[in-house]
Design an enzyme around this catalytic site. Structure first.
Site, PDB file in Angstrom:
ATOM      1  N   GLU A  31      33.489  26.572   7.424  1.00  0.00           N
ATOM      2  CA  GLU A  31      33.164  26.901   6.037  1.00  0.00           C
ATOM      3  C   GLU A  31      31.675  26.767   5.724  1.00  0.00           C
ATOM      4  OE1 GLU A  31      37.447  26.550   6.198  1.00  0.00           O
ATOM      5  OE2 GLU A  31      35.846  25.219   6.920  1.00  0.00           O
ATOM      6  N   HIS A  50      45.354  18.738   0.741  1.00  0.00           N
ATOM      7  CA  HIS A  50      45.408  20.164   0.430  1.00  0.00           C
ATOM      8  C   HIS A  50      45.924  20.435  -0.973  1.00  0.00           C
ATOM      9  CE1 HIS A  50      45.441  19.942   4.825  1.00  0.00           C
ATOM     10  NE2 HIS A  50      44.920  21.155   4.831  1.00  0.00           N
TER      11      HIS A  50
END
Length: 359
Positions: A89, A158
């Site tokens: 990322e 998450h």
């Protein structure tokens, strides 16, 4: 006899013509579109409109996206505009920010916004601050998008809501759509915006269908960033929320209406800039305010709303303290029964409304 048949036939044709005109003159019925398809349409139309727009992220191309939001786009636009990236990322977010500085209009997809923490330096220090630090000479037109907040059964790492995280930072615009119309209109506006926009979707909403009007299906349909929408009119209490929680508020409002309690439900749509004026106007009418969000309570979106109301003209109209309904102040558990008790449910909203109204 022949002339009579001819007269009848011509009359029948005239009636048919009138009926056809009336049928075609009737506005088309609203169609059902899922949030996923609304996002896909917006991406497709904006890429077709502007060749500077491109999408990059993990599995967005050949796999059609982890959640199939980019389905079909790689086949249509090819490798140069739909780019699969490694699982890095910080790297591909940096590439996207650099491309925006060079004049392109990238859409950077995070498979989930939890992974944006790997790239938060690029989002905040590179994207959000550059326009200010360059004295307005260097815009960074980029969209960071992907699912945000709790999903189902994916546990603590998450399941975070980043609305407050990114809403805290000057230089960013932060939007959080609820339904298909929001998703389509806000994403198109975000892509056309010259500022970095954090676009917070919700995984549990992707497959949910909503009615979309003919107007909202137009290629020119845009929803301005910074404007909330009243989803339901009411007179007793104002419920303010964003993303999936808007639906829960509407469900609670239906139940409460049967007991004579009319809730005004505001869909924020935009976290930053926040439409404080819309909330103030509603509070001045209902005299009660409850905010609902899936994120944690400390320093959250609801906290900011309550602070702005307290500091503004609507405070003197409150007949009871403004209240927050939030996620529980713990990392998200994995077990379903614990997960359900860690995020707001319809029953929690109903309970809070009745407590606030003292009924």
């Amino acid at each position: 006899m022949a002339s009579l048949r001819l007269l009848l036939r011509s009359g029948k044709n005239a009636v048919s013509a009138v009926l056809r005109r009336e049928f075609h003159g009737t506005p088309p019925a609203a169609v059902q579109v899922t949030v996923r398809d609304a996002l896909n349409q917006a991406l497709d139309e904006e890429m077709e409109r502007d060749e500077r727009v491109f999408l990059l992220g993990e599995e967005v191309a050949q796999y059609d996206g982890a959640y199939k939001v980019s389905r079909g786009l790689w086949k249509k636009y090819g490798d140069k505009r739909i780019m699969d990236t490694p699982i890095t990322e910080m790297g591909f977010a940096g590439i996207a920010v650099g491309a925006a500085m060079a004049g392109l209009r990238p859409i950077c997809e995070f498979m989930t916004f939890n992974f944006s923490m790997q790239a938060i330096d690029q989002v905040i220090n590179s994207a959000a601050k550059t326009y200010y630090m360059s004295a307005g000479l260097q815009p960074v037109p980029i969209v960071f998008r992907g699912p945000n907040g709790s999903s189902a059964g994916v546990a603590a790492q998450h399941s975070q809501c980043f609305a407050a995280w990114y809403g805290h930072c000057p230089g960013l615009k932060v939007v959080s759509p609820w339904n298909a119309e929001d998703a389509r209109g806000l994403l198109k506006s975000a892509i056309r915006d010259d500022n970095p926009v954090v676009f917070l979707e919700n995984e549990l909403m992707y497959g949910v269908p909503f009615e979309m009007s003919e107007e909202s299906q137009s290629k020119d349909f845009l929803i301005p960033i910074g404007k909330a929408k009243i989803e339901r009119q009411g007179s007793h209490v104002t419920l303010v929320s964003h993303s999936r929680m808007v639906g829960l508020c509407l469900d609670a409002a239906v139940v409460l209406a049967k007991e004579g309690i009319e809730c005004e439900v505001i869909n924020m749509r935009s976290i930053r800039p926040m439409d404080t004026e819309a909330i103030e106007t509603s509070v001045m009418k209902t005299n009660h305010l409850i905010t609902i969000e899936g994120g944690w309570p400390h320093f959250g979106v609801g906290s900011e709303i309550l602070a702005e109301i307290m500091e503004g003209p609507a405070f003197n109209f409150l007949d009871a303290p403004a209240v927050r309904v939030t996620g529980v102040d713990i990392p998200m558990p994995y077990a379903k029964i614990l997960e359900d008790n860690s995020i707001p449910q319809v029953k929690d909203i109903i309970y809070t409304v009745k407590k606030t109204l003292n009924v």
